[in-house]
Write a protein that holds these residues in place. Structure first.
Motif, PDB file in Angstrom:
ATOM      1  N   GLU A   6       0.851  -1.188   0.000  1.00  0.00           N
ATOM      2  CA  GLU A   6       0.000   0.000   0.000  1.00  0.00           C
ATOM      3  C   GLU A   6       0.887   1.238   0.000  1.00  0.00           C
ATOM      4  O   GLU A   6       1.797   1.369   0.826  1.00  0.00           O
ATOM      5  N   LYS A   7       0.652   2.135  -0.926  1.00  0.00           N
ATOM      6  CA  LYS A   7       1.466   3.333  -1.081  1.00  0.00           C
ATOM      7  C   LYS A   7       1.539   4.126   0.222  1.00  0.00           C
ATOM      8  O   LYS A   7       0.534   4.318   0.914  1.00  0.00           O
ATOM      9  N   GLY A   8       2.746   4.585   0.548  1.00  0.00           N
ATOM     10  CA  GLY A   8       2.938   5.430   1.720  1.00  0.00           C
ATOM     11  C   GLY A   8       3.052   4.702   3.039  1.00  0.00           C
ATOM     12  O   GLY A   8       3.100   5.342   4.097  1.00  0.00           O
ATOM     13  N   THR A   9       3.158   3.369   3.007  1.00  0.00           N
ATOM     14  CA  THR A   9       3.177   2.605   4.263  1.00  0.00           C
ATOM     15  C   THR A   9       4.501   1.923   4.566  1.00  0.00           C
ATOM     16  O   THR A   9       4.708   1.436   5.674  1.00  0.00           O
ATOM     17  N   LEU A  10       5.416   1.877   3.594  1.00  0.00           N
ATOM     18  CA  LEU A  10       6.588   1.019   3.743  1.00  0.00           C
ATOM     19  C   LEU A  10       7.507   1.488   4.874  1.00  0.00           C
ATOM     20  O   LEU A  10       7.996   0.664   5.656  1.00  0.00           O
ATOM     21  N   TRP A  11       7.775   2.778   4.953  1.00  0.00           N
ATOM     22  CA  TRP A  11       8.733   3.244   5.963  1.00  0.00           C
ATOM     23  C   TRP A  11       8.277   2.887   7.377  1.00  0.00           C
ATOM     24  O   TRP A  11       9.060   2.400   8.192  1.00  0.00           O
ATOM     25  N   ALA A 115       9.139  -8.225 -13.123  1.00  0.00           N
ATOM     26  CA  ALA A 115       8.587  -8.358 -11.770  1.00  0.00           C
ATOM     27  C   ALA A 115       9.566  -7.838 -10.721  1.00  0.00           C
ATOM     28  O   ALA A 115       9.165  -7.213  -9.736  1.00  0.00           O
ATOM     29  N   ASP A 116      10.858  -8.088 -10.925  1.00  0.00           N
ATOM     30  CA  ASP A 116      11.876  -7.576 -10.003  1.00  0.00           C
ATOM     31  C   ASP A 116      11.878  -6.047 -10.007  1.00  0.00           C
ATOM     32  O   ASP A 116      11.905  -5.406  -8.951  1.00  0.00           O
ATOM     33  N   PHE A 117      11.866  -5.458 -11.196  1.00  0.00           N
ATOM     34  CA  PHE A 117      11.880  -3.999 -11.281  1.00  0.00           C
ATOM     35  C   PHE A 117      10.575  -3.404 -10.751  1.00  0.00           C
ATOM     36  O   PHE A 117      10.582  -2.328 -10.131  1.00  0.00           O
ATOM     37  N   SER A 118       9.464  -4.095 -10.957  1.00  0.00           N
ATOM     38  CA  SER A 118       8.199  -3.597 -10.428  1.00  0.00           C
ATOM     39  C   SER A 118       8.238  -3.534  -8.900  1.00  0.00           C
ATOM     40  O   SER A 118       7.831  -2.534  -8.299  1.00  0.00           O
ATOM     41  N   ALA A 119       8.757  -4.597  -8.273  1.00  0.00           N
ATOM     42  CA  ALA A 119       8.849  -4.606  -6.807  1.00  0.00           C
ATOM     43  C   ALA A 119       9.757  -3.489  -6.322  1.00  0.00           C
ATOM     44  O   ALA A 119       9.424  -2.740  -5.393  1.00  0.00           O
ATOM     45  N   LEU A 120      10.913  -3.350  -6.958  1.00  0.00           N
ATOM     46  CA  LEU A 120      11.867  -2.321  -6.551  1.00  0.00           C
ATOM     47  C   LEU A 120      11.299  -0.915  -6.769  1.00  0.00           C
ATOM     48  O   LEU A 120      11.432  -0.041  -5.903  1.00  0.00           O
ATOM     49  N   CYS A 121      10.655  -0.705  -7.903  1.00  0.00           N
ATOM     50  CA  CYS A 121      10.161   0.631  -8.240  1.00  0.00           C
ATOM     51  C   CYS A 121       8.919   1.021  -7.440  1.00  0.00           C
ATOM     52  O   CYS A 121       8.546   2.204  -7.409  1.00  0.00           O
ATOM     53  N   HIS A 122       8.271   0.072  -6.786  1.00  0.00           N
ATOM     54  CA  HIS A 122       7.209   0.407  -5.846  1.00  0.00           C
ATOM     55  C   HIS A 122       7.784   0.759  -4.475  1.00  0.00           C
ATOM     56  O   HIS A 122       7.148   1.476  -3.697  1.00  0.00           O
ATOM     57  N   CYS A 123       8.987   0.271  -4.181  1.00  0.00           N
ATOM     58  CA  CYS A 123       9.614   0.556  -2.883  1.00  0.00           C
ATOM     59  C   CYS A 123      10.430   1.844  -2.895  1.00  0.00           C
ATOM     60  O   CYS A 123      10.403   2.610  -1.917  1.00  0.00           O
TER      61      CYS A 123
END
Length: 293
Positions: A6-11, A115-123
């Motif tokens: 979910e956007k804005g939740t990782l930190w 898929a790897d770049f998608s995961a990284l680019c969402h983080c």
């Protein structure tokens, strides 16, 4: 239940999981002292381990042991995508060091996928950070299971994002693959368009395309295996929201000093004071040239 970040939740998830892992002693931080070395106009930060023995004592020695299948529950941060999860680095030097791990086993020597770049680019847009990939053992990878990595910026609480910041800050031309004249080893570099990561899906497509162009320019070929495409040459990939850097490698260490991707932004790690003395004698630039193409 969604298995996407979910956007804005990782930190917050990283910080909360870190505190819980510290409290239950699942996180075994490698305490270090910091030293600065300058050579050929480049500033290096060298971290010298104080408790590396702890890592050796806790490290599993079974040859087939995979710490990511399954990952340690206390270190697992969250789902990122249907294909990747976020896990804390158990033996961290940098605080809040995150691993972006494939749910199913893939080789650390396989090429990065969409898929790897998608995961990284969402983080990456979640907080100022440096992402990187150690493509194989000779590039500094310590695990065979595919994982990208991400560390917060600035490194080690310093004012500049990383020791080579001034070298990268001088570049501005986007989407042009080039070499940085101050970096004395073979590499390719490319600035990314401003605002690209506002759309992570667009960013992942863009970066994946550039990645293959950079591999081609460095003559790193694709080798087709039974299930995955592998690289012909080990390499390190580094990426921020502003740029990408790719460095081909020849060996993981020289003069008993190991090198992974973070060395290419000026951050080095040695296991003891003897290693620091050896690094001062040989020079960090000479080290990077010895392990790079």
């Amino acid at each position: 239940m969604s298995n996407e970040l979910e956007k804005g939740t990782l930190w917050k998830k990283v910080v909360d999981t870190t505190q819980r892992a510290i409290d239950n002693k699942s996180l075994l931080t490698i305490e270090t002292l910091s030293y600065n070395i300058r050579q050929q106009g480049l500033n290096f930060t060298v971290r010298v381990a104080e408790n590396i023995k702890r890592k050796r004592e806790h490290k599993r020695v079974e040859p087939d042991f995979n710490p990511f299948l399954p990952p340690e529950a206390a270190l697992t941060v969250c789902d990122i995508s249907p294909s990747h999860i976020a896990v804390l680095n158990k033996f961290n030097v940098v605080e809040h060091h995150l691993l972006i791990v494939t749910r199913q086993f893939e080789s650390q020597q396989s090429l990065l996928t969409m898929a790897d770049f998608s995961a990284l680019c969402h983080c990456l847009p979640e907080y100022p950070s440096l992402g990187f990939y150690n493509a194989g053992e000779d590039a500094g990878a310590s695990q065979k299971h595919k994982h990208l990595q991400m560390v917060p910026l600035p490194l080690y609480g310093e004012t500049e994002p990383f020791p080579f910041s001034t070298v990268f800050a001088k570049q501005s031309e986007t989407d042009t693959i080039s070499q940085l004249t101050q970096l004395p080893f073979k590499h390719t570099f490319c600035c990314l368009p401003e605002g690209l990561f506002e759309n992570p899906n667009l960013a992942s497509n863009h970066c994946h395309h550039l990645y293959h162009k950079m591999l081609k320019q460095l003559e790193i070929a694709r080798l087709t295996g039974s299930k995955e495409q592998h690289h012909s040459t080990p390499y390190n990939l580094l990426i921020t929201r502003q740029w990408m850097l790719l460095v081909p490698r020849t060996t993981e260490c020289w003069q008993k000093i190991s090198v992974n991707a973070m060395a290419y932004v000026g951050s080095l790690f040695v296991m003891n004071q003897e290693g620091l003395k050896r690094l001062e004698e040989i020079g960090p630039v000479n080290l990077l040239q010895a392990v790079s193409q």
